[in-house]
Write a protein that holds these residues in place. Structure first.
Motif, PDB file in Angstrom:
ATOM      1  N   TYR A 196       0.839  -1.194   0.000  1.00 32.18           N
ATOM      2  CA  TYR A 196       0.000   0.000   0.000  1.00 32.18           C
ATOM      3  C   TYR A 196       0.881   1.253   0.000  1.00 32.18           C
ATOM      4  N   TYR A 197       0.432   2.246  -0.777  1.00 32.64           N
ATOM      5  CA  TYR A 197       1.075   3.548  -0.828  1.00 32.64           C
ATOM      6  C   TYR A 197       0.012   4.609  -0.496  1.00 32.64           C
ATOM      7  N   PHE A 198       0.472   5.786  -0.148  1.00 36.12           N
ATOM      8  CA  PHE A 198      -0.471   6.885   0.063  1.00 36.12           C
ATOM      9  C   PHE A 198      -0.023   8.090  -0.752  1.00 36.12           C
ATOM     10  N   LEU A 199      -0.947   8.592  -1.564  1.00 43.51           N
ATOM     11  CA  LEU A 199      -0.695   9.733  -2.440  1.00 43.51           C
ATOM     12  C   LEU A 199      -1.474  10.932  -1.900  1.00 43.51           C
ATOM     13  N   ASN A 200      -0.785  12.044  -1.768  1.00 47.62           N
ATOM     14  CA  ASN A 200      -1.349  13.228  -1.101  1.00 47.62           C
ATOM     15  C   ASN A 200      -2.747  13.582  -1.640  1.00 47.62           C
ATOM     16  N   ASP A 201      -3.710  13.589  -0.724  1.00 42.87           N
ATOM     17  CA  ASP A 201      -5.085  13.905  -1.103  1.00 42.87           C
ATOM     18  C   ASP A 201      -5.440  15.365  -0.859  1.00 42.87           C
ATOM     19  N   GLY A 202      -4.419  16.172  -0.622  1.00 47.85           N
ATOM     20  CA  GLY A 202      -4.632  17.592  -0.402  1.00 47.85           C
ATOM     21  C   GLY A 202      -4.529  18.015   1.036  1.00 47.85           C
ATOM     22  N   ASN A 203      -4.330  17.049   1.933  1.00 43.74           N
ATOM     23  CA  ASN A 203      -4.260  17.359   3.357  1.00 43.74           C
ATOM     24  C   ASN A 203      -2.835  17.493   3.884  1.00 43.74           C
ATOM     25  N   ILE A 204      -1.847  17.235   3.038  1.00 49.34           N
ATOM     26  CA  ILE A 204      -0.446  17.367   3.440  1.00 49.34           C
ATOM     27  C   ILE A 204       0.104  18.632   2.777  1.00 49.34           C
ATOM     28  N   ASN A 205       0.327  19.665   3.542  1.00 52.49           N
ATOM     29  CA  ASN A 205       0.735  20.958   2.980  1.00 52.49           C
ATOM     30  C   ASN A 205       2.168  20.980   2.484  1.00 52.49           C
ATOM     31  N   THR A 206       2.995  20.025   2.932  1.00 56.41           N
ATOM     32  CA  THR A 206       4.416  20.040   2.575  1.00 56.41           C
ATOM     33  C   THR A 206       4.698  19.326   1.242  1.00 56.41           C
ATOM     34  N   LEU A 207       3.686  18.738   0.624  1.00 53.59           N
ATOM     35  CA  LEU A 207       3.876  18.014  -0.637  1.00 53.59           C
ATOM     36  C   LEU A 207       2.861  18.486  -1.666  1.00 53.59           C
ATOM     37  N   PRO A 208       3.193  18.397  -2.950  1.00 52.17           N
ATOM     38  CA  PRO A 208       2.227  18.733  -3.991  1.00 52.17           C
ATOM     39  C   PRO A 208       1.054  17.749  -3.976  1.00 52.17           C
ATOM     40  N   PHE A 209      -0.062  18.178  -4.474  1.00 51.21           N
ATOM     41  CA  PHE A 209      -1.249  17.346  -4.585  1.00 51.21           C
ATOM     42  C   PHE A 209      -0.931  16.128  -5.446  1.00 51.21           C
ATOM     43  N   GLY A 210      -1.261  14.929  -4.940  1.00 52.13           N
ATOM     44  CA  GLY A 210      -1.045  13.689  -5.669  1.00 52.13           C
ATOM     45  C   GLY A 210       0.308  13.054  -5.467  1.00 52.13           C
ATOM     46  N   ALA A 211       1.267  13.747  -4.822  1.00 53.97           N
ATOM     47  CA  ALA A 211       2.613  13.202  -4.633  1.00 53.97           C
ATOM     48  C   ALA A 211       2.606  12.069  -3.602  1.00 53.97           C
ATOM     49  N   MET A 212       3.406  11.048  -3.829  1.00 55.00           N
ATOM     50  CA  MET A 212       3.507   9.913  -2.907  1.00 55.00           C
ATOM     51  C   MET A 212       4.232  10.322  -1.631  1.00 55.00           C
ATOM     52  N   TYR A 233      -0.596   6.068  10.002  1.00 57.41           N
ATOM     53  CA  TYR A 233       0.061   4.952   9.327  1.00 57.41           C
ATOM     54  C   TYR A 233       1.468   5.363   8.885  1.00 57.41           C
ATOM     55  N   ARG A 234       2.456   4.512   9.191  1.00 56.35           N
ATOM     56  CA  ARG A 234       3.861   4.814   8.919  1.00 56.35           C
ATOM     57  C   ARG A 234       4.251   4.340   7.527  1.00 56.35           C
ATOM     58  N   LEU A 235       4.916   5.219   6.744  1.00 57.67           N
ATOM     59  CA  LEU A 235       5.383   4.913   5.391  1.00 57.67           C
ATOM     60  C   LEU A 235       6.905   5.008   5.360  1.00 57.67           C
ATOM     61  N   ASP A 236       7.568   4.003   4.749  1.00 63.01           N
ATOM     62  CA  ASP A 236       9.034   4.008   4.731  1.00 63.01           C
ATOM     63  C   ASP A 236       9.565   4.918   3.628  1.00 63.01           C
ATOM     64  N   SER A 237      10.905   4.854   3.408  1.00 61.68           N
ATOM     65  CA  SER A 237      11.536   5.751   2.444  1.00 61.68           C
ATOM     66  C   SER A 237      11.134   5.474   1.013  1.00 61.68           C
ATOM     67  N   ASN A 238      10.548   4.289   0.747  1.00 65.06           N
ATOM     68  CA  ASN A 238      10.040   3.960  -0.569  1.00 65.06           C
ATOM     69  C   ASN A 238       8.544   4.198  -0.692  1.00 65.06           C
ATOM     70  N   GLY A 239       7.941   4.749   0.357  1.00 66.53           N
ATOM     71  CA  GLY A 239       6.503   5.020   0.331  1.00 66.53           C
ATOM     72  C   GLY A 239       5.636   3.856   0.713  1.00 66.53           C
ATOM     73  N   VAL A 240       6.235   2.762   1.135  1.00 72.79           N
ATOM     74  CA  VAL A 240       5.477   1.535   1.449  1.00 72.79           C
ATOM     75  C   VAL A 240       4.959   1.594   2.892  1.00 72.79           C
ATOM     76  N   TRP A 241       3.690   1.268   3.068  1.00 73.53           N
ATOM     77  CA  TRP A 241       3.097   1.232   4.395  1.00 73.53           C
ATOM     78  C   TRP A 241       3.718   0.101   5.221  1.00 73.53           C
ATOM     79  N   GLN A 242       4.175   0.430   6.405  1.00 72.04           N
ATOM     80  CA  GLN A 242       4.773  -0.539   7.319  1.00 72.04           C
ATOM     81  C   GLN A 242       3.704  -1.042   8.282  1.00 72.04           C
ATOM     82  N   GLU A 243       3.230  -2.275   8.050  1.00 71.02           N
ATOM     83  CA  GLU A 243       2.171  -2.826   8.884  1.00 71.02           C
ATOM     84  C   GLU A 243       2.668  -3.083  10.302  1.00 71.02           C
TER      85      GLU A 243
END
Length: 358
Positions: free
Chosen positions: A322-338, A348-358
């Motif tokens: 699973y990855y998460f792409l900015n839905d507009g709620n993260i001000n530090t990243l462009p819209f849609g950026a991983m 939910y924690r995401l690693d340096s490759n954008g992968v969700w760490q279960e």
């Protein structure tokens, strides 16, 4: 008495001049070799007053490169006559570096020579897909020329600069009901055609582009890059606007001027789409600057249009993380950026490759 002295002086001066070599002529003669092989060269002279005793190149022949000077040191000898202290040098197919005497009957000449080569023809010409023509890189080439033929008639020549450019997308030229065949040759780097000769043309017609009406809009392209348009040739010519499927690629042509969208994002129908330098709409994972985005590849009728930018949680396949792409709620990243190396707002924690760490 004075007259006798003058006559004797004239005699000895004339005799001395007749026994001196006041000019020498040297040629670097090339032996044309197989394409792709630097031509070997030798040193000669056509004089009967002196001969080439020896010559030595500053660089071994195996290391010669077209356009890169090599120096040759030549020893000329004369059995009967003497060389003048500063004889004039006629140099053919080379340039003078220096001329010095080693005694009266030996002359040391240094010359610069530029090796030459004829480029070999491109090999392994093939289609990577329906319209992407590719071939093997040709050593020493500065680019390539591709000639297109429609049903056997010459259509146009496309010049590709850069030795690393070994493919061409022909989709924009296959826009009518005809067959395209090609000829390709390697060409010299800019300004170097005097010692790097273009290759022979090689015909490639074992496979032909056959236009399929189901994926082709009848017409023709005009212009390139940001000024690329597509004209309708059915009756009165008029450039297309809006979304157009042409030879398997989606394009979007501006409504005000008909120019294709290139090199960037387009907002259409509340969704974002990305286009490359050719005006092709991109899909799948794409990197822009330092951020990764995902553009929908599903053509089965999902809620998200084909090619539209994905936001929120994403899983690209049954076994995909699973990855998460900015839905507009993260001000530090462009819209849609991983998101990478951070935690989503819901923990939910995401690693340096954008992968969700279960």
């Amino acid at each position: 008495m004075t007259l006798v002295m003058i006559l004797l002086l004239m005699f000895y001066t004339t005799t001395f001049a007749d026994t001196n070599i006041s000019s020498v002529s040297i040629s670097v003669v090339e032996l044309k070799d197989d394409p792709g092989t630097v031509w070997p060269a030798s040193v000669t002279t056509n004089s009967t007053d002196y001969e080439v005793e020896d010559y030595k190149w500053s660089t071994d022949y195996e290391l010669w490169e077209p356009g890169k000077k090599v120096t040759v040191k030549i020893t000329l000898v004369s059995e009967e006559l003497s060389f003048a202290k500063e004889p004039y040098l006629y140099a053919n197919n080379c340039e003078k570096v220096s001329v010095t005497r080693d005694g009266s009957k030996k002359l040391i000449v240094k010359l610069n020579y530029i090796p030459r080569v004829e480029l070999r023809t491109p090999n392994d010409i093939h289609y990577e897909d329906d319209y992407l023509l590719a071939w093997e890189k040709v050593e020493y080439a500065g680019g390539y020329e591709v000639q297109l033929y429609k049903d056997g008639d010459y259509y146009r020549t496309i010049t590709l600069s850069g030795r690393a450019t070994t493919e061409i997308d022909l989709s924009e030229y296959a826009t009518d009901d005809y067959l395209i065949t090609t000829r390709i040759r390697a060409v010299a780097p800019s300004g170097k055609s005097s010692y790097t000769l273009h290759s022979e043309w090689v015909d490639f017609d074992t496979e032909r582009i056959s236009v399929d009406g189901a994926s082709t809009t009848t017409g023709r392209f005009s212009g390139t890059g940001e000024t690329k348009r597509f004209y309708d040739e059915d009756g009165v010519e008029q450039y297309k606007i809006g979304w157009q499927m042409i030879n398997g690629y989606w394009y979007h042509f501006h409504f005000d001027n008909g120019y294709a969208k290139t090199n960037g994002w387009l907002n259409s129908g509340d969704y974002w789409y990305l286009f490359d330098e050719n005006g092709h709409m991109l899909t799948g994972w794409q990197q822009q600057e330092k951020n990764w985005y995902y553009l929908n590849i599903d053509t089965s009728g999902s809620a998200l249009p084909f090619g539209a930018m994905q936001t929120g949680w994403l899983r690209t396949g049954p076994a995909s993380p699973y990855y998460f792409l900015n839905d507009g709620n993260i001000n530090t990243l462009p819209f849609g950026a991983m998101l990478c190396d951070m935690t989503t707002l819901d923990g939910y924690r995401l690693d340096s490759n954008g992968v969700w760490q279960e």
